[in-house]
Motif scaffolding. Structure first.
Motif, PDB file in Angstrom:
ATOM      1  N   ALA A  58       0.851  -1.242  -0.047  1.00 41.09           N
ATOM      2  CA  ALA A  58      -0.051   0.012  -0.051  1.00 41.09           C
ATOM      3  C   ALA A  58       0.692   1.156   0.139  1.00 41.09           C
ATOM      4  O   ALA A  58       0.421   2.227  -0.634  1.00 41.09           O
ATOM      5  N   ALA A  59       2.047   1.342   0.844  1.00 42.96           N
ATOM      6  CA  ALA A  59       2.809   2.249   0.588  1.00 42.96           C
ATOM      7  C   ALA A  59       3.673   2.520  -0.391  1.00 42.96           C
ATOM      8  O   ALA A  59       3.727   3.739  -1.064  1.00 42.96           O
ATOM      9  N   VAL A  60       3.871   1.515  -1.269  1.00 44.80           N
ATOM     10  CA  VAL A  60       4.437   1.691  -2.528  1.00 44.80           C
ATOM     11  C   VAL A  60       3.358   2.136  -3.353  1.00 44.80           C
ATOM     12  O   VAL A  60       3.795   3.421  -4.161  1.00 44.80           O
ATOM     13  N   GLU A  61       2.236   1.753  -3.543  1.00 38.97           N
ATOM     14  CA  GLU A  61       1.188   2.300  -4.381  1.00 38.97           C
ATOM     15  C   GLU A  61       1.096   3.892  -4.078  1.00 38.97           C
ATOM     16  O   GLU A  61       0.804   4.499  -5.045  1.00 38.97           O
ATOM     17  N   GLU A  62       0.991   4.084  -2.831  1.00 36.59           N
ATOM     18  CA  GLU A  62       0.840   5.564  -2.601  1.00 36.59           C
ATOM     19  C   GLU A  62       1.878   6.422  -3.346  1.00 36.59           C
ATOM     20  O   GLU A  62       1.610   7.483  -3.623  1.00 36.59           O
ATOM     21  N   CYS A  63       3.052   5.950  -2.953  1.00 38.23           N
ATOM     22  CA  CYS A  63       4.141   6.775  -3.616  1.00 38.23           C
ATOM     23  C   CYS A  63       4.471   6.727  -4.875  1.00 38.23           C
ATOM     24  O   CYS A  63       4.727   7.843  -5.735  1.00 38.23           O
ATOM     25  N   GLU A  64       3.577   5.819  -5.663  1.00 41.47           N
ATOM     26  CA  GLU A  64       3.705   5.996  -7.082  1.00 41.47           C
ATOM     27  C   GLU A  64       2.483   6.822  -7.729  1.00 41.47           C
ATOM     28  O   GLU A  64       2.345   7.113  -8.931  1.00 41.47           O
ATOM     29  N   ARG A  65       1.669   7.419  -6.967  1.00 44.16           N
ATOM     30  CA  ARG A  65       0.493   8.029  -7.203  1.00 44.16           C
ATOM     31  C   ARG A  65       1.051   9.603  -7.245  1.00 44.16           C
ATOM     32  O   ARG A  65       1.728  10.135  -6.511  1.00 44.16           O
TER      33      ARG A  65
END
Length: 71
Positions: A58-65
């Motif tokens: 989830a943290a990785v996905e948020e960083c990619e947004r």
């Protein structure tokens, strides 16, 4: 003196053929290190699972947004 400075000083006193041998050896060291790192990454990929893995994903996905209003 650092190891790098010592190495460079030693290289300055070598004949051409020895410099070529040293360059090949250094390249081999770098390639071996790269291969070990790649192998280590491959061996541990997917090792985080459960709640910790989910939180990480989830943290990785948020960083990619991209927040278009954040600029």
């Amino acid at each position: 003196m650092t190891a790098l400075v010592d190495i460079i000083d030693d290289l300055k006193h070598l004949p051409s053929q020895d410099l070529e041998d040293a360059a090949r050896y250094i390249h081999q060291l770098r390639e071996t290190r790269r291969q070990r790192r790649s192998q280590s990454i491959a061996e541990t990929a997917g090792a985080i699972s459960g709640p910790v893995g989910d939180a990480f994903a989830a943290a990785v996905e948020e960083c990619e947004r991209i927040d278009e209003n954040g600029w």
